[in-house]
Design a protein around this motif. Structure first.
Motif, PDB file in Angstrom:
ATOM      1  N   PRO A   6     -30.508  45.197  64.908  1.00 43.88           N
ATOM      2  CA  PRO A   6     -29.549  45.285  64.202  1.00 43.88           C
ATOM      3  C   PRO A   6     -28.777  43.440  64.009  1.00 43.88           C
ATOM      4  CG  PRO A   6     -28.592  45.718  65.643  1.00 43.88           C
ATOM      5  CD  PRO A   6     -29.757  46.082  65.871  1.00 43.88           C
ATOM      6  N   ALA A   7     -28.893  43.339  62.432  1.00 43.97           N
ATOM      7  CA  ALA A   7     -28.241  41.605  62.186  1.00 43.97           C
ATOM      8  C   ALA A   7     -27.068  41.102  63.135  1.00 43.97           C
ATOM      9  CB  ALA A   7     -27.694  41.189  60.732  1.00 43.97           C
ATOM     10  N   GLN A   8     -26.879  40.068  63.457  1.00 43.27           N
ATOM     11  CA  GLN A   8     -25.789  39.843  64.371  1.00 43.27           C
ATOM     12  C   GLN A   8     -24.659  39.673  62.928  1.00 43.27           C
ATOM     13  OE1 GLN A   8     -26.517  36.005  66.220  1.00 43.27           O
ATOM     14  NE2 GLN A   8     -28.317  36.731  67.073  1.00 43.27           N
ATOM     15  N   GLY A   9     -23.662  40.187  63.965  1.00 39.88           N
ATOM     16  CA  GLY A   9     -22.092  39.686  63.051  1.00 39.88           C
ATOM     17  C   GLY A   9     -21.584  40.362  62.748  1.00 39.88           C
ATOM     18  N   LEU A  10     -20.864  40.716  62.590  1.00 42.07           N
ATOM     19  CA  LEU A  10     -19.618  41.987  62.152  1.00 42.07           C
ATOM     20  C   LEU A  10     -20.248  42.934  60.700  1.00 42.07           C
ATOM     21  CD1 LEU A  10     -16.550  43.024  62.190  1.00 42.07           C
ATOM     22  CD2 LEU A  10     -16.466  42.263  60.070  1.00 42.07           C
ATOM     23  N   SER A  11     -20.843  43.904  61.328  1.00 48.29           N
ATOM     24  CA  SER A  11     -20.923  45.032  60.204  1.00 48.29           C
ATOM     25  C   SER A  11     -20.100  46.191  59.902  1.00 48.29           C
ATOM     26  CB  SER A  11     -22.157  45.595  60.561  1.00 48.29           C
ATOM     27  OG  SER A  11     -22.251  46.591  62.074  1.00 48.29           O
ATOM     28  N   THR A  12     -20.265  46.702  58.857  1.00 47.20           N
ATOM     29  CA  THR A  12     -19.065  47.678  58.104  1.00 47.20           C
ATOM     30  C   THR A  12     -19.878  49.388  58.644  1.00 47.20           C
ATOM     31  OG1 THR A  12     -18.362  47.236  56.273  1.00 47.20           O
ATOM     32  CG2 THR A  12     -17.373  47.168  58.018  1.00 47.20           C
ATOM     33  N   ASP A  13     -19.919  50.225  59.274  1.00 47.78           N
ATOM     34  CA  ASP A  13     -20.451  51.486  58.428  1.00 47.78           C
ATOM     35  C   ASP A  13     -19.898  52.670  59.533  1.00 47.78           C
ATOM     36  OD1 ASP A  13     -20.843  51.419  61.173  1.00 47.78           O
ATOM     37  OD2 ASP A  13     -23.199  50.079  61.445  1.00 47.78           O
ATOM     38  N   GLY A  14     -20.924  53.811  58.382  1.00 52.06           N
ATOM     39  CA  GLY A  14     -19.981  55.161  59.467  1.00 52.06           C
ATOM     40  C   GLY A  14     -18.608  56.034  58.808  1.00 52.06           C
ATOM     41  N   LYS A  69     -16.019  64.379  55.695  1.00 51.29           N
ATOM     42  CA  LYS A  69     -17.924  63.575  54.867  1.00 51.29           C
ATOM     43  C   LYS A  69     -17.611  62.523  56.126  1.00 51.29           C
ATOM     44  CE  LYS A  69     -20.667  62.637  51.860  1.00 51.29           C
ATOM     45  NZ  LYS A  69     -21.353  62.499  50.487  1.00 51.29           N
ATOM     46  N   ALA A  70     -18.724  62.367  57.059  1.00 51.11           N
ATOM     47  CA  ALA A  70     -18.860  61.619  57.576  1.00 51.11           C
ATOM     48  C   ALA A  70     -20.889  60.847  57.379  1.00 51.11           C
ATOM     49  CB  ALA A  70     -19.149  61.823  59.044  1.00 51.11           C
ATOM     50  N   ASN A  71     -20.626  59.770  57.396  1.00 51.45           N
ATOM     51  CA  ASN A  71     -22.333  58.944  56.700  1.00 51.45           C
ATOM     52  C   ASN A  71     -22.941  58.807  58.522  1.00 51.45           C
ATOM     53  OD1 ASN A  71     -21.502  59.308  54.264  1.00 51.45           O
ATOM     54  ND2 ASN A  71     -19.997  57.363  54.195  1.00 51.45           N
ATOM     55  N   LEU A  72     -24.164  59.168  57.968  1.00 49.34           N
ATOM     56  CA  LEU A  72     -24.728  58.974  59.611  1.00 49.34           C
ATOM     57  C   LEU A  72     -25.124  57.048  59.663  1.00 49.34           C
ATOM     58  CD1 LEU A  72     -27.751  59.521  61.134  1.00 49.34           C
ATOM     59  CD2 LEU A  72     -28.845  58.614  59.102  1.00 49.34           C
ATOM     60  N   VAL A  73     -24.583  56.528  60.857  1.00 45.18           N
ATOM     61  CA  VAL A  73     -24.823  55.811  61.917  1.00 45.18           C
ATOM     62  C   VAL A  73     -26.153  56.080  62.733  1.00 45.18           C
ATOM     63  CG1 VAL A  73     -23.840  54.081  63.634  1.00 45.18           C
ATOM     64  CG2 VAL A  73     -22.259  55.001  61.668  1.00 45.18           C
ATOM     65  N   PRO A  74     -27.463  55.340  62.574  1.00 48.85           N
ATOM     66  CA  PRO A  74     -28.042  55.188  63.590  1.00 48.85           C
ATOM     67  C   PRO A  74     -28.144  54.096  64.928  1.00 48.85           C
ATOM     68  CG  PRO A  74     -28.941  53.668  61.295  1.00 48.85           C
ATOM     69  CD  PRO A  74     -27.196  54.162  60.983  1.00 48.85           C
ATOM     70  N   TYR A  75     -29.478  55.226  65.215  1.00 53.36           N
ATOM     71  CA  TYR A  75     -29.419  54.055  66.582  1.00 53.36           C
ATOM     72  C   TYR A  75     -29.363  52.396  66.633  1.00 53.36           C
ATOM     73  CZ  TYR A  75     -29.350  57.702  69.889  1.00 53.36           C
ATOM     74  OH  TYR A  75     -28.933  58.945  70.585  1.00 53.36           O
ATOM     75  N   GLY A  76     -30.370  51.989  64.859  1.00 51.96           N
ATOM     76  CA  GLY A  76     -31.222  51.215  65.097  1.00 51.96           C
ATOM     77  C   GLY A  76     -29.349  50.452  64.432  1.00 51.96           C
ATOM     78  N   ALA A  77     -28.312  50.860  64.561  1.00 48.83           N
ATOM     79  CA  ALA A  77     -27.443  49.950  63.750  1.00 48.83           C
ATOM     80  C   ALA A  77     -26.238  48.894  65.130  1.00 48.83           C
ATOM     81  CB  ALA A  77     -26.709  51.061  62.700  1.00 48.83           C
ATOM     82  N   ARG A  78     -26.994  49.370  66.116  1.00 50.42           N
ATOM     83  CA  ARG A  78     -26.121  48.838  66.840  1.00 50.42           C
ATOM     84  C   ARG A  78     -26.794  47.400  68.390  1.00 50.42           C
ATOM     85  NH1 ARG A  78     -23.234  49.633  63.939  1.00 50.42           N
ATOM     86  NH2 ARG A  78     -20.948  51.295  64.234  1.00 50.42           N
ATOM     87  N   GLU A  79     -26.759  47.026  68.951  1.00 53.26           N
ATOM     88  CA  GLU A  79     -27.551  46.026  69.065  1.00 53.26           C
ATOM     89  C   GLU A  79     -27.399  47.008  70.698  1.00 53.26           C
ATOM     90  OE1 GLU A  79     -23.602  45.458  70.781  1.00 53.26           O
ATOM     91  OE2 GLU A  79     -24.580  44.715  68.860  1.00 53.26           O
ATOM     92  N   THR A  80     -26.466  47.846  71.350  1.00 50.96           N
ATOM     93  CA  THR A  80     -26.637  48.576  72.616  1.00 50.96           C
ATOM     94  C   THR A  80     -27.706  49.479  72.687  1.00 50.96           C
ATOM     95  OG1 THR A  80     -24.355  49.248  72.183  1.00 50.96           O
ATOM     96  CG2 THR A  80     -24.135  47.919  73.134  1.00 50.96           C
ATOM     97  N   SER A  81     -27.990  49.584  70.921  1.00 47.99           N
ATOM     98  CA  SER A  81     -28.984  51.376  71.426  1.00 47.99           C
ATOM     99  C   SER A  81     -30.350  50.920  70.780  1.00 47.99           C
ATOM    100  CB  SER A  81     -28.019  52.364  70.609  1.00 47.99           C
ATOM    101  OG  SER A  81     -27.907  51.819  69.391  1.00 47.99           O
ATOM    102  N   GLY A  82     -30.528  49.130  70.024  1.00 49.82           N
ATOM    103  CA  GLY A  82     -31.870  48.852  69.514  1.00 49.82           C
ATOM    104  C   GLY A  82     -32.967  49.540  70.101  1.00 49.82           C
ATOM    105  N   CYS A  83     -33.033  50.062  71.635  1.00 48.11           N
ATOM    106  CA  CYS A  83     -34.536  50.525  71.574  1.00 48.11           C
ATOM    107  C   CYS A  83     -33.867  51.395  72.951  1.00 48.11           C
ATOM    108  CB  CYS A  83     -35.293  50.077  72.304  1.00 48.11           C
ATOM    109  SG  CYS A  83     -35.667  49.220  74.000  1.00 48.11           S
ATOM    110  N   GLN A  84     -34.080  52.652  73.521  1.00 46.35           N
ATOM    111  CA  GLN A  84     -34.173  53.192  74.728  1.00 46.35           C
ATOM    112  C   GLN A  84     -34.618  52.931  75.955  1.00 46.35           C
ATOM    113  OE1 GLN A  84     -33.835  57.825  75.862  1.00 46.35           O
ATOM    114  NE2 GLN A  84     -35.601  57.795  76.357  1.00 46.35           N
TER     115      GLN A  84
END
Length: 1009
Positions: A205-213, A241-256
């Motif tokens: 994910p891009a570094q810096g502040l992100s808004t999602d979910g 209603k809730a929007n999808l946040v994929p694993y790839g959206a966080r630096e802590t879960s960029g891969c297993q």
């Protein structure tokens, strides 16, 4: 007609225990004001812990409450988030769990959801196997009462760990609209996971502040009273209603993260399902070799390697997308003091999905064998044809091939879950004589879950591979009428944006399995105040109170599946399971002394219940005994002991009684058979020759399995190489488990500090004959290690000592047992601490309110047999025996400032989670730890502290506006490799316990019309 009559039986009544808005601990508190309000408004007093509705009832068991004010300050969208902050509730996060089915169930004291009874206004929410607590709209919750410890004698046999009672505002007047929108505002910073993922070229994910979910919760409630307030009708509708946040959206879960060996190097999970396409010939000179199509676009192969592998989990759900509708209504009509008719209805429909990349599956996912491809396939280059077919290249010969392909720039595949439920309660209540009242009613609850899975069908993949070139046009040979689209597996990225191929392979392949859980529950309660007739202690102001109850419950589970599900997933989908129970109970409250010297209150309570389940030949009983002593009104001592019994759920009962057989497919060897110590090749025959050694189990252990001494170590005991040994599940009755719950506590309400109430309670829950599922390996290993009949009796040998049989011709011997059964003990011990302090600041400054709830857990674990060591998992995580992540100390402390005119309030909440140590470093042999297991890395999670801030503006009486920030410091969750083995999460953390997605911002408003 029997079910209809049962449904018309009685309902529970409850009395209010709470004077404090966030705590129900004052055993001496006078709740008459709250009770009077409830009585005037609805004709019913709602209390948790007793069927006796005496307004000034005292709490003999610890109860924790969460009020509507605290829920609004938290900006909770669903009940799940409310419960996760209660120290006595085991955290769960179905919306942040990729493999969830969307349903929320509750686990008190880490003892499992099957042992926690969920009530709404004192009545069951639904069946234990089918309920979803998220059907309860947060905007209508007046408070949540959590009564921990055994409550079977009052509520039913399955209230072993306690009850969670949701008190709804079902007496609303006017029109109210609530809106809540929240999202995550997280600062992605490079960390350990991104460093490892960078080595694989995985996108981060891009570094810096992100808004999602983004999540939205909208509700509308309306209510009206008629006929001089004797009739009340209200209704609500709620949309979420809730929007999808994929694993790839966080630096802590960029891969297993994967750690192959203890303290070893870190790597990422990788997948051979890539956009380049994976090809492996299954015959010819290159059989078994693994290739990828050359990424440069030429039709050549390159050897498969991790450098060209894909990230298998980047699109998985960190927050699952879902959409939910809740609706319902409440109605009551007071005909006279002798009869008030009431009815409530709740309905919900929830759709959610677990997403994953669209793929052409490996042929090993099917039972049909390898795919087939022509050696003159027009997509193959000459070099590729030679590599796959050898000398048959260029001919029309079919050869077996293994293919894997990740389809990109097309819709993801989804595991779709649609949960729909209806709950109807109704009955009549009133007074039928002086001092006597009744409540007769029931609950009908029906929850249906549709599970839909999809994937390319084996036949369609083979059809798409069987292609020919007709004058420059490549087309399918078969299934042309159904729109077969040719599949080119021999070039990189050929399935990118190939919607035509995607539609042919995927469209119409969603198979659906439907499971329906239904509850029929009838309850009749009669209660009386015997003080009306002079039956009371000479030292008490109030008389003896008594309640009698009778209850009938029938629990049904039905399941079926459509043709596609049967073809692609399982053809063993039809089930009809049912069990019913008749119960009767009696409860007493006996004030012995009131407002006397050294006995401002002295009272004893008791209850007894008999239960008869259709799935068990025996009738069993539960009881409770309680005592309250307040020598002065400032201090109250309380104690209780509960004997709670739980019968197996309808699913557990079926698993225990229904007989099924299977083959042990893993590499299993009878513990009494010889072991292979070496293997050599016979120079004459070329076949392997094994050299055998002694069995892994002792002669004593094998004797305990029923094996004759002369067969010990015999080669005849070896599991047949073609079919293996046999296991059998079921075929026996699962007995009820029994819990003895003891609580001892003190409540302080000093008169010299008005507004202060504090309490401390010791709880001891010991669960005997615990019901659980154990497979053959559990009994086999236990027998090998202990030689005890508890384990070894699960071996049922043939006359010749073997463990393999054909159940059709020999159903009685030749197997190891497994399945749902009773084993030894589970335990949960600790302390609960609660406190509340209301501090007026004087003048025009306002007031401060403090609410505190903390739990110190001293023992949480199990003992599998009397001769085995007791496991204590408190403060540990990981390992086979400790999967609940139980910190020794957890607490919530909320401080709220309110202005005198109540225009503005500010609330700060401090959530504390104690540290955890990996079981490998515990030093406890009972947890599988010794000197060889000690780790130097990833062995400890430090204590975590989260801070939440809420600002409320009451612009005018009819309009308020709130801003909240949960995890305001945006604290990153702990990162650990192999997280799926620890917490069933591939996001490198324990999603249920920690705020995994970062800071959450919420805006909400309430408008009254």
């Amino acid at each position: 007609m029997k079910k209809l009559n049962a449904l018309l039986l009685s309902s529970t009544c409850f009395a209010v225990l709470l004077a404090a808005p966030a705590m129900a601990q004052d055993a001496q508190q006078d709740t008459s004001s709250a009770s009077t309000a409830d009585t005037q408004d609805s004709g019913a007093i709602v209390v948790t812990g007793s069927r006796i509705t005496r307004p000034n009832a005292a709490a003999a068991s610890p109860i924790t409450s969460v009020t509507s004010e605290a829920i609004r300050a938290q900006a909770a969208v669903n009940i799940e988030e409310v419960l996760n902050r209660i120290p006595s509730v085991a955290p769960d996060s179905q919306q942040n769990y990729q493999d969830s089915d969307g349903r929320q169930r509750i686990k008190l004291r880490n003892l499992g959801f099957e042992r926690t009874l969920i009530l709404v206004d004192g009545k069951r929410l639904g069946t234990m196997n089918g309920l979803d607590a998220n059907m309860i709209p947060t905007a209508l919750v007046s408070r949540v009462d959590v009564l921990t410890g055994g409550a079977s004698a009052v509520y039913g046999s399955d209230a072993v760990a306690g009850v969670v009672n949701f008190i709804l505002d079902n007496n609303f007047e006017g029109i109210q609209a609530n809106a809540n929108y929240n999202f995550y505002a997280h600062d992605n910073k490079p960390g350990l996971v991104s460093q490892v993922a960078k080595n694989y070229g995985f996108a981060q994910p891009a570094q810096g502040l992100s808004t999602d979910g983004g999540r939205v919760d909208l509700s509308l409630t309306a209510g009206k009273k008629f006929f001089d307030d004797r009739m009340h009708v209200s209704a609500y509708v709620d949309y979420r209603k809730a929007n999808l946040v994929p694993y790839g959206a966080r630096e802590t879960s960029g891969c297993q993260l994967v750690e192959g060996t203890k303290d070893g190097p870190l790597s990422c999970s990788i997948s051979s399902y890539t956009g380049y396409g994976y090809v492996s010939p299954q015959s010819g000179p290159n059989a078994g070799n693994a290739y990828l199509n050359n990424p440069n676009g030429t039709r050549t192969f390159v050897p498969y390697s991790s450098a060209l592998a894909a990230n298998p989990y980047d699109g998985y759900s960190f927050q699952r997308k879902n959409e939910r509708w809740n609706a319902g209504g409440f109605a009551s009509f007071k005909i006279s003091d002798a009869a008030e008719v009431y009815a409530n209805a709740m309905w919900f429909r929830d759709k959610s999905a677990n997403v994953y990349p669209a793929r052409v599956y490996s042929s090993t996912a099917y039972a049909d064998g390898p795919y087939q491809v022509r050696c003159n396939n027009p997509y193959m280059s000459a070099a590729q044809a030679t590599a796959i077919c050898g000398t048959a290249a260029g001919t029309s010969t079919f050869v077996p091939i293994e293919l894997r392909y990740r389809m990109t720039s097309v819709p993801d595949l989804e595991d779709r879950y649609t949960n729909e439920g209806l709950r109807i309660t109704g009955g009549v209540r009133g007074e039928f004589a002086k001092g006597w009242s009744y409540d007769v009613g029931g609950v009908y609850a029906r929850n249906q879950m549709d599970t839909s899975w999809a994937g390319p069908l084996y036949a369609r993949v083979n059809n798409a591979l069987n292609v020919v070139n007709n004058n420059g046009t490549i087309s399918c040979v078969n299934d042309v009428a159904n729109g077969c689209v040719p599949f080119d597996p021999f070039s990189a990225n050929s399935a990118t944006n190939n919607t035509a191929l995607y539609n042919y392979l995927i469209a119409g392949t969603y198979g659906t399995s439907t499971t329906t859980n239904t509850l029929y529950n009838g309850i009749a309660t009669i209660q009386g105040d015997l003080g009306t007739y002079g039956i009371k202690s000479p030292w008490a102001d109030e008389g003896v109170a008594i309640a009698f109850g009778a209850e009938y419950r029938e629990d049904q589970l039905k399941s079926h599946a459509d043709a596609i599900w049967r073809e692609s997933v399982s053809d063993d989908a039809d089930r009809y399971l049912a069990q019913h129970v008749w119960e009767g109970n009696v409860e007493l409250q006996v004030p012995i002394a009131q407002h006397k010297a050294f006995a401002d209150l002295l009272q004893v309570n008791g209850a007894y219940r008999l239960s008869k389940y259709s799935s068990n030949p025996d009738t069993f009983s539960t009881w409770k005994a309680e005592a309250i002593w307040a020598p002065v009104e400032d201090i109250t001592f309380r104690a209780s002991i509960n004997r709670a019994q739980r019968a197996p759920t309808v699913v557990e009962s079926f698993q225990g009684s229904n007989t099924s057989y299977g083959r042990i497919t893993t590499a299993y060897n009878d513990i009494c058979a010889p072991t292979v110590v070496s293997t050599s090749i016979d120079p004459v025959t070329g076949r392997p020759v094994n050299v055998y050694g002694a069995p892994t189990a002792s002669r004593e252990a094998c004797r305990a399995t029923g094996l004759a001494d002369n067969l010990y170590g015999s080669a005849t005991l070896l599991c047949p190489t073609d079919v293996g040994c046999t296991y059998r599940a079921g075929g026996f009755t699962v007995d009820p488990e029994t819990a003895y719950t003891k609580t001892f506590g003190v409540v302080l309400k000093p008169r010299f500090l008005p507004g202060l109430v504090v309490s401390a309670d010791r709880f001891l829950i010991d669960l005997n004959q615990s019901i659980g599922y154990n497979d053959y390996a559990y009994f086999s290993q236990g027998c090998q290690q202990t030689a005890d009949p508890f384990f070894c009796s699960m071996f049922v040998r043939n006359a010749d000592g073997t463990l393999s049989s054909n159940p059709t011709t020999n159903p009685t011997t030749g197997f190891i047992r497994q399945g749902t059964t009773n084993y030894y003990k589970s335990k949960s011990h600790g302390w609960d601490f609660q406190g509340q302090y209301a501090l007026p600041l004087g003048g025009n400054i306002g007031r401060l309110d403090f609410d505190f709830a903390g739990t110190l857990t001293t023992l949480a674990g199990a003992q599998d047999a009397s001769f085995l060591a007791e496991r204590n998992c408190v403060g540990y995580y990981g390992g086979a025996g400790c999967g609940q992540f139980i910190a020794k100390w957890t607490h919530n402390l909320r401080g709220t400032y309110t202005t005198p005119d109540q225009f503005f309030s500010m609330s700060l909440n401090w959530r504390h989670l104690g540290p955890l140590t990996r079981t490998s470093n515990s030093g406890e042999a009972s947890l599988g730890a010794d000197a060889s297991t000690v780790r130097k890395t990833f062995y400890r999670i430090d204590a975590y502290d989260y801070f939440d801030l809420s600002l409320n503006f009451r612009v005018e009486k009819s309009f308020s506006f709130r801003i909240a920030a949960n995890n305001i410091l945006d604290k990153t969750p702990p990162v650990m490799p192999n997280s799926y083995d620890i917490g069933l999460s591939r996001a490198n953390t324990i999603s249920a316990r920690y705020d995994s997605l970062g800071r959450q911002i919420a805006f909400s408003t309430t408008v009254n019309f």
